[in-house]
Enzyme design. Structure first.
Site, PDB file in Angstrom:
ATOM      1  N   LYS A 154      26.407   0.313   5.247  1.00  0.00           N
ATOM      2  CA  LYS A 154      26.037  -0.931   5.353  1.00  0.00           C
ATOM      3  C   LYS A 154      24.788  -0.965   5.983  1.00  0.00           C
ATOM      4  O   LYS A 154      24.528  -0.702   7.269  1.00  0.00           O
ATOM      5  CB  LYS A 154      26.989  -1.932   6.333  1.00  0.00           C
ATOM      6  CG  LYS A 154      26.737  -3.309   6.501  1.00  0.00           C
ATOM      7  CD  LYS A 154      27.770  -4.231   7.053  1.00  0.00           C
ATOM      8  CE  LYS A 154      27.124  -5.665   7.499  1.00  0.00           C
ATOM      9  NZ  LYS A 154      28.340  -6.390   8.207  1.00  0.00           N
ATOM     10  N   LYS A 156      21.331  -2.830   7.449  1.00  0.00           N
ATOM     11  CA  LYS A 156      20.732  -3.985   7.994  1.00  0.00           C
ATOM     12  C   LYS A 156      19.318  -4.187   7.399  1.00  0.00           C
ATOM     13  O   LYS A 156      18.265  -3.342   7.465  1.00  0.00           O
ATOM     14  CB  LYS A 156      20.706  -3.875   9.609  1.00  0.00           C
ATOM     15  CG  LYS A 156      22.185  -3.918  10.173  1.00  0.00           C
ATOM     16  CD  LYS A 156      22.805  -5.239   9.792  1.00  0.00           C
ATOM     17  CE  LYS A 156      23.992  -5.370  10.680  1.00  0.00           C
ATOM     18  NZ  LYS A 156      24.601  -6.696  10.440  1.00  0.00           N
ATOM     19  N   ASP A 181      23.065  -6.121   4.418  1.00  0.00           N
ATOM     20  CA  ASP A 181      23.314  -7.190   5.071  1.00  0.00           C
ATOM     21  C   ASP A 181      22.009  -7.913   5.567  1.00  0.00           C
ATOM     22  O   ASP A 181      21.251  -7.293   6.381  1.00  0.00           O
ATOM     23  CB  ASP A 181      24.135  -7.025   6.327  1.00  0.00           C
ATOM     24  CG  ASP A 181      24.463  -8.223   7.103  1.00  0.00           C
ATOM     25  OD1 ASP A 181      24.239  -9.333   6.647  1.00  0.00           O
ATOM     26  OD2 ASP A 181      24.889  -8.150   8.186  1.00  0.00           O
ATOM     27  N   GLU A 207      25.235  -9.222   1.644  1.00  0.00           N
ATOM     28  CA  GLU A 207      25.736 -10.136   2.595  1.00  0.00           C
ATOM     29  C   GLU A 207      25.106 -11.116   3.469  1.00  0.00           C
ATOM     30  O   GLU A 207      23.800 -10.778   3.597  1.00  0.00           O
ATOM     31  CB  GLU A 207      26.593  -9.205   3.818  1.00  0.00           C
ATOM     32  CG  GLU A 207      27.498  -9.886   4.672  1.00  0.00           C
ATOM     33  CD  GLU A 207      27.981  -9.183   5.756  1.00  0.00           C
ATOM     34  OE1 GLU A 207      28.373  -9.414   6.743  1.00  0.00           O
ATOM     35  OE2 GLU A 207      28.020  -7.845   5.435  1.00  0.00           O
ATOM     36  N   ASP A 230      28.703 -14.635   5.502  1.00  0.00           N
ATOM     37  CA  ASP A 230      29.022 -14.100   6.679  1.00  0.00           C
ATOM     38  C   ASP A 230      28.680 -15.399   7.719  1.00  0.00           C
ATOM     39  O   ASP A 230      29.741 -15.962   8.291  1.00  0.00           O
ATOM     40  CB  ASP A 230      28.256 -12.991   7.303  1.00  0.00           C
ATOM     41  CG  ASP A 230      28.735 -12.410   8.642  1.00  0.00           C
ATOM     42  OD1 ASP A 230      29.464 -13.013   9.264  1.00  0.00           O
ATOM     43  OD2 ASP A 230      28.052 -11.461   9.052  1.00  0.00           O
ATOM     44  N   LYS A 252      35.588 -12.325  10.559  1.00  0.00           N
ATOM     45  CA  LYS A 252      35.413 -11.565  11.744  1.00  0.00           C
ATOM     46  C   LYS A 252      36.137 -12.487  12.881  1.00  0.00           C
ATOM     47  O   LYS A 252      36.186 -13.598  12.844  1.00  0.00           O
ATOM     48  CB  LYS A 252      34.067 -11.614  12.263  1.00  0.00           C
ATOM     49  CG  LYS A 252      33.164 -10.706  11.313  1.00  0.00           C
ATOM     50  CD  LYS A 252      31.527 -10.821  12.057  1.00  0.00           C
ATOM     51  CE  LYS A 252      30.832  -9.951  11.018  1.00  0.00           C
ATOM     52  NZ  LYS A 252      29.392 -10.003  11.202  1.00  0.00           N
ATOM     53  N   CYS A 280      33.308  -7.032  12.109  1.00  0.00           N
ATOM     54  CA  CYS A 280      33.491  -6.961  13.732  1.00  0.00           C
ATOM     55  C   CYS A 280      32.054  -6.995  14.144  1.00  0.00           C
ATOM     56  O   CYS A 280      31.070  -6.803  13.533  1.00  0.00           O
ATOM     57  CB  CYS A 280      34.165  -5.756  14.078  1.00  0.00           C
ATOM     58  SG  CYS A 280      33.185  -4.266  13.955  1.00  0.00           S
ATOM     59  N   ASP A 302      34.660  -3.394   7.302  1.00  0.00           N
ATOM     60  CA  ASP A 302      33.404  -2.863   8.085  1.00  0.00           C
ATOM     61  C   ASP A 302      33.888  -3.007   9.466  1.00  0.00           C
ATOM     62  O   ASP A 302      33.432  -4.027  10.484  1.00  0.00           O
ATOM     63  CB  ASP A 302      32.219  -4.022   7.817  1.00  0.00           C
ATOM     64  CG  ASP A 302      30.797  -3.742   8.710  1.00  0.00           C
ATOM     65  OD1 ASP A 302      30.919  -2.356   9.136  1.00  0.00           O
ATOM     66  OD2 ASP A 302      30.230  -4.548   9.151  1.00  0.00           O
ATOM     67  N   ASP A 304      33.541  -0.755  12.253  1.00  0.00           N
ATOM     68  CA  ASP A 304      32.928   0.521  12.877  1.00  0.00           C
ATOM     69  C   ASP A 304      32.306   0.237  14.255  1.00  0.00           C
ATOM     70  O   ASP A 304      31.629   1.156  14.763  1.00  0.00           O
ATOM     71  CB  ASP A 304      31.602   0.906  12.018  1.00  0.00           C
ATOM     72  CG  ASP A 304      30.479   0.006  11.820  1.00  0.00           C
ATOM     73  OD1 ASP A 304      30.695  -1.210  12.133  1.00  0.00           O
ATOM     74  OD2 ASP A 304      29.219   0.624  11.469  1.00  0.00           O
TER      75      ASP A 304
END
Length: 332
Positions: A154, A156, A181, A207, A230, A252, A280, A302, A304
């Protein structure tokens, strides 16, 4: 029976750095809640939703405000009261999960069974987060993650030279599945053109490209990649206004305000025929216990958060070959 509620804040260092479009973190403050009936104890953990102005200290104050109101309740009654007493967020999440954990310990049932899952949870493949950085840095981080067994990455992004970053990651991890994301940073971009280019690089999902409140712009486009909400989706009541705009939602527990609302959100998304991702915040394995159960039927996982810290709690989840699993089977 009287419920005794204790809450504290713990500071945990990040492994290296964690950088997204909104800034960087070298540590995370975690709200830890314990609820006891004098015989059994339940625990929960929450991470403040900083982009909504939450702080760990404010979460402590929220817990203190409801302690007396919940004291004379059973665990199920306290959970029901909690939904009205506190807004969605990290404080309600930590306390809600502690109450679920307490009930599981009181009844001798595993939590997965208590919430209606039919069989013991299975290990899950989880994405690993590649922090925002230069293309070279993200290339190196992706290579390290892939060599460590992670098959889903994923990334950023921040709306500036994102294609270069994705291309660098693809070169560093040529076999990985990639999701990106944007953390609301694509408000000035042509999302369709960006998605078309990223698709050629093997990106599978986007995302939260737009800032919260600008979601309606998605109604006028047809993206070649699925787009998940999100920051725009916190609770089940958000789903009806998002169902025609997004293809999925990222659940989340900190956003939802606990396992109770996360389960409701999952059902709402499924009823709306939206895909589900379970994510998370930065956290230890204590916060992942309930999320791991919600994620059993998710399209994307996701979780991690503990793997991004320098250390985890003893007996936490095991991260191996791109999967996470409990240190001991969840069979009790």
């Amino acid at each position: 029976m009287t419920l005794h509620i204790n809450a504290s804040v713990e500071r945990w260092p990040v492994d290296g750095h964690f950088t997204i479009a909104r800034g960087a973190k070298t540590f995370v403050d975690l709200l830890v809640v314990a609820v006891s009936d004098g015989t059994y104890i339940g625990q929960g953990e929450g991470t403040a939703i900083y982009y909504r102005g939450e702080t760990a200290e404010e979460c402590l104050r929220q817990i203190a405000r409801v302690t007396d109101a919940l004291a004379a309740s059973t665990a199920p009654m306290a959970r029901a009261l909690l939904q009205a007493e506190l807004p969605p967020g990290a404080a309600r999440n930590a306390l809600d999960c502690a109450l679920w954990d307490l009930e599981a310990n009181q009844t001798g049932q595993p939590l997965w069974q208590l919430i209606g899952i039919k069989s013991p949870p299975m290990p899950l493949e989880t994405a690993f987060t590649i922090s925002l950085g230069t293309p070279d840095k993200m290339h190196a981080d992706a290579r390290t993650a892939a060599e460590g067994g992670y098959g889903v990455l994923k990334l950023k992004l921040n709306g500036d030279a994102d294609r270069d970053r994705v291309a660098a990651v693809r070169a560093g991890a040529p076999k990985a599945r990639i999701i990106v994301d944007a953390n609301e940073s694509w408000g000035a971009m042509d999302i369709v053109a960006e998605a078309e280019m990223l698709k050629t690089l093997g990106v599978a999902m986007i995302e939260q490209p737009l800032p919260v409140g600008q979601d309606a712009a998605l109604a006028s486009i047809t993206s070649p990649l699925p787009i998940f909400a999100d920051e725009s989706c916190h609770v089940a009541a958000d789903v009806p206004r998002l169902a025609d705009l997004y293809q999925g939602v990222n659940i989340k527990l900190d956003k939802a305000g606990g396992l109770t609302e996360a389960l409701a959100l999952c059902k709402a998304a499924e009823s709306a025929k939206m895909d589900v991702m379970v994510g998370c915040m930065l956290s230890t394995s204590l916060a992942i216990q309930a999320s791991f159960l919600v994620a059993q039927t998710a399209s994307w996982v996701d979780l991690d958060g503990p793997a991004l810290l320098q250390n985890d709690r003893p007996g936490g989840f095991v991260f191996a070959d791109g999967h996470l699993s409990p240190a001991t089977p969840l069979t009790r």
